[in-house]
Design an enzyme around this catalytic site. Structure first.
Site, PDB file in Angstrom:
ATOM      1  N   HIS A 349       0.827  -1.223   0.000  1.00  0.00           N
ATOM      2  CA  HIS A 349       0.000   0.000   0.000  1.00  0.00           C
ATOM      3  C   HIS A 349       0.862   1.275   0.000  1.00  0.00           C
ATOM      4  O   HIS A 349       0.356   2.357  -0.249  1.00  0.00           O
ATOM      5  CB  HIS A 349      -1.023  -0.004   1.152  1.00  0.00           C
ATOM      6  CG  HIS A 349      -0.472   0.357   2.497  1.00  0.00           C
ATOM      7  ND1 HIS A 349      -1.274   0.826   3.523  1.00  0.00           N
ATOM      8  CD2 HIS A 349       0.791   0.321   3.001  1.00  0.00           C
ATOM      9  CE1 HIS A 349      -0.528   1.065   4.587  1.00  0.00           C
ATOM     10  NE2 HIS A 349       0.718   0.761   4.297  1.00  0.00           N
ATOM     11  N   GLU A 378      -3.009  -6.796   4.242  1.00  0.00           N
ATOM     12  CA  GLU A 378      -3.350  -5.423   3.840  1.00  0.00           C
ATOM     13  C   GLU A 378      -4.856  -5.220   3.912  1.00  0.00           C
ATOM     14  O   GLU A 378      -5.627  -6.185   3.961  1.00  0.00           O
ATOM     15  CB  GLU A 378      -2.914  -5.192   2.385  1.00  0.00           C
ATOM     16  CG  GLU A 378      -1.427  -5.163   2.173  1.00  0.00           C
ATOM     17  CD  GLU A 378      -0.896  -3.779   1.827  1.00  0.00           C
ATOM     18  OE1 GLU A 378      -1.666  -2.796   1.896  1.00  0.00           O
ATOM     19  OE2 GLU A 378       0.287  -3.696   1.485  1.00  0.00           O
ATOM     20  N   GLU A 405      -4.949   2.364  -0.689  1.00  0.00           N
ATOM     21  CA  GLU A 405      -5.523   1.125  -0.177  1.00  0.00           C
ATOM     22  C   GLU A 405      -6.292   0.522  -1.361  1.00  0.00           C
ATOM     23  O   GLU A 405      -6.936   1.251  -2.112  1.00  0.00           O
ATOM     24  CB  GLU A 405      -6.459   1.413   0.997  1.00  0.00           C
ATOM     25  CG  GLU A 405      -5.776   2.037   2.203  1.00  0.00           C
ATOM     26  CD  GLU A 405      -4.644   1.195   2.765  1.00  0.00           C
ATOM     27  OE1 GLU A 405      -4.825  -0.028   2.868  1.00  0.00           O
ATOM     28  OE2 GLU A 405      -3.574   1.753   3.078  1.00  0.00           O
TER      29      GLU A 405
HETATM   30  C1  LIG Z   1       4.603   0.759   6.442  1.00  0.00           C
HETATM   31  S1  LIG Z   1       6.050   0.002   7.024  1.00  0.00           S
HETATM   32  C2  LIG Z   1       5.471  -1.610   7.425  1.00  0.00           C
HETATM   33  C3  LIG Z   1       6.367  -2.308   8.373  1.00  0.00           C
HETATM   34  C4  LIG Z   1       5.893  -3.683   8.853  1.00  0.00           C
HETATM   35  N1  LIG Z   1       5.749  -4.633   7.775  1.00  0.00           N
HETATM   36  C5  LIG Z   1       4.616  -3.529   9.624  1.00  0.00           C
HETATM   37  O1  LIG Z   1       3.564  -3.828   9.106  1.00  0.00           O
HETATM   38  O2  LIG Z   1       4.666  -3.032  10.758  1.00  0.00           O
HETATM   39  C6  LIG Z   1       6.997  -0.244   5.575  1.00  0.00           C
HETATM   40  C7  LIG Z   1       8.339  -0.908   5.801  1.00  0.00           C
HETATM   41  O3  LIG Z   1       8.971  -1.063   4.540  1.00  0.00           O
HETATM   42  C8  LIG Z   1      10.340  -0.828   4.724  1.00  0.00           C
HETATM   43  N2  LIG Z   1      10.954  -0.479   3.433  1.00  0.00           N
HETATM   44  C9  LIG Z   1      10.790   0.640   2.707  1.00  0.00           C
HETATM   45  N3  LIG Z   1      11.485   0.577   1.570  1.00  0.00           N
HETATM   46  C10 LIG Z   1      12.101  -0.631   1.574  1.00  0.00           C
HETATM   47  C11 LIG Z   1      12.956  -1.299   0.659  1.00  0.00           C
HETATM   48  N4  LIG Z   1      13.316  -0.719  -0.489  1.00  0.00           N
HETATM   49  N5  LIG Z   1      13.382  -2.525   0.971  1.00  0.00           N
HETATM   50  C12 LIG Z   1      13.014  -3.125   2.141  1.00  0.00           C
HETATM   51  N6  LIG Z   1      12.217  -2.543   3.055  1.00  0.00           N
HETATM   52  C13 LIG Z   1      11.764  -1.305   2.757  1.00  0.00           C
HETATM   53  C14 LIG Z   1      10.381   0.297   5.718  1.00  0.00           C
HETATM   54  O4  LIG Z   1      11.632   0.415   6.328  1.00  0.00           O
HETATM   55  C15 LIG Z   1       9.272  -0.130   6.674  1.00  0.00           C
HETATM   56  O5  LIG Z   1       9.768  -0.934   7.693  1.00  0.00           O
END
Ligand SMILES: C[S@@+](CC[C@H](N)C(=O)[O-])C[C@H]1O[C@@H](n2cnc3c(N)ncnc32)[C@H](O)[C@@H]1O
Length: 441
Positions: A349, A378, A405
């Site tokens: 999302h 999601e 979403e």
């Molecule tokens: C909205 S958070 C969700 C975190 C976790 N899955 C949760 O639901 O609590 C998005 C996550 O994606 C990670 N993220 C963003 N870009 C990324 C990338 N290129 N590779 C790996 N992780 C990434 C962020 O660091 C963050 O932890």
């Protein structure tokens, strides 16, 4: 919507139902007011709904006392709808314009000065003077904030300038939860406030570029949200805490009776090197910790993947020893081959369809046909009656990432476009993230 070059800021003469044909045609930018009678401001919003809602409240109230779990949510929904039906449009306007932003500011200041920590020590009422002294802040300032917090139901006013805690104010003394406020201020709210201006500037097109959306305007940056977080470590911590806390208490796909976890485990390979679950973009590991707590005997490795700066943080969090940490950018090829499941919670999302396809295409080569699952946790936006938490998040996603979403159709289209098929969508209740199970088509 204001016509190009039209004046929209001074409509005071256009609310008495006497607007001329030009107004109705929208030629002077006031078409939306053509038939509005100004007295609408001071009559209840939808009085015709009130009797039905009162009946619903009475019946949900009875169910609540008999202990049916969903009754609280139903009663809350009906009570909220009753407020919307009973309040006048003027009152609704003031609620949006004055109360929400000011209550937010008062809560954030209260958190900053430690007000809720002092207030939450026990149930005894506390005076404004005593609280001000305890937090070393100006008595008048604290008293004014307390009055507003009392008026907004954050705390309870027990006497003149005297207050006691509520469950909410007690929660605000815990950083994991209070950081939701700091997180929104540090990396979200300004983007949401910038959304109307961004949309106006861009001709009201659905945003589609996460590097050029209202986030960049609101925070005066050219960085993508996650690049911005990398540059602002304090905001990143607040964001991580918010991620770990926002869905607390709601049904989780790991709960018995939601998704078929026993089926997932039963058919999993149990060799020493076999991986049961890879949490892709798993932040600091709260979901894998929950999984291990709820399924302590599940065999196989649990692997947490996220960006290097997040993995550094995850190393400071007490995680179960069976959880392995790995740096991985999900825009590059998935290094763990043939895991039983690749899990993504609130990842897709954050990204536009094009970027989601890149993420998924980097995952797909790792899937073992007939064995590996992709578990996507999601929201699935329903056709009707979408819950306000989901619709709020949709606008947050639009503001921060130019993303969204998704509806069930959106999910099918996206996942099928990369060669995955949805085997089943599990949904526990309204407003709660679903578990979308996919495999290779
Ligand atoms: C909205 S958070 C969700 C975190 C976790 N899955 C949760 O639901 O609590 C998005 C996550 O994606 C990670 N993220 C963003 N870009 C990324 C990338 N290129 N590779 C790996 N992780 C990434 C962020 O660091 C963050 O932890």
């Amino acid at each position: 919507m204001t016509q190009a070059g039209g004046e929209s800021h001074d409509n005071r003469t256009a609310t008495n139902g006497t607007n001329d044909q030009n107004d109705q045609n929208g030629t002077n930018g006031q078409a939306h007011e053509a038939f509005v009678d100004g007295s609408v401001a001071i009559s209840p919003n939808t009085p015709e709904l009130v009797p039905g809602l009162l009946d619903q409240i009475a019946s949900s109230g009875k169910t609540l006392s008999s202990g049916v779990p969903k009754a609280r949510v139903e009663l809350l929904d009906a009570a909220r709808s009753l407020v919307y039906a009973l309040e006048t449009p003027r009152e609704a306007m003031i609620r949006f314009c004055w109360s929400q932003s000011t209550a937010y500011a008062a809560v954030e200041t209260g958190i900053d000065i430690g007000l809720f920590t002092v207030l939450s020590k026990d149930d005894n009422p506390k005076t404004a003077s005593g609280l001000a002294e305890a937090v070393s802040a100006d008595r008048k300032l604290v008293a004014r904030h307390l009055k507003h917090l009392g008026a907004m139901g954050v705390i309870i006013e027990t006497g003149p300038d005297e207050y006691r805690r509520t469950g909410f104010s007690t929660l605000l003394s815990l950083q994991r939860y209070s950081d939701g406020f700091h997180c929104m201020t540090a990396c979200a709210t300004a983007a949401i406030h910038a959304l109307p201006a961004y949309l106006k500037k861009n001709g009201y097109c659905n945003p589609s570029n996460g590097k050029d959306c209202s986030f960049q305007i609101g925070f005066n940056t050219d960085l993508h949200f996650f690049e911005f977080l990398k540059e602002t470590p304090e905001a990143a911590i607040q964001f991580n805490n918010h991620m770990s806390a926002y869905h607390q208490g709601r049904p989780s796909w790991m709960d018995v009776g939601f998704y078929d976890v026993p089926g997932l485990i039963k058919q999993a390979n149990t060799g020493e090197q076999d991986v049961l679950l890879v949490d892709v973009g798993g932040n600091v590991g709260h979901d894998l910790s929950e999984f291990r707590r709820k399924w302590p005997n599940a065999p196989g490795r649990l692997v947490l993947q996220d960006l290097p700066e997040i993995i550094v943080r995850a190393k400071t969090v007490p995680l179960h020893s069976s959880i392995e940490l790995a740096e991985h950018d999900f825009f590059t090829e998935q290094p763990i081959q043939g895991a039983r499941a690749y899990y993504m919670h609130s990842i897709l999302h954050d990204w536009t369809d094009d970027n989601c396809r890149k993420i998924l295409k980097n995952l797909i080569p790792a899937l073992k046909p007939g064995y590996s699952k992709v578990l996507i946790n999601e929201n699935v936006v329903p056709e009707m009656d979408a819950y306000w938490e989901i619709t709020s998040l949709d606008i947050v996603m639009m503001s921060l990432f130019a993303s969204m979403e998704r509806t069930v159709d959106n999910w099918h289209t996206l996942l099928e476009s990369v060669g995955l098929k949805i085997t089943k969508i599990w949904t526990a209740e309204r407003g709660v993230e679903s578990l979308i199970e996919c495999e290779l088509a």
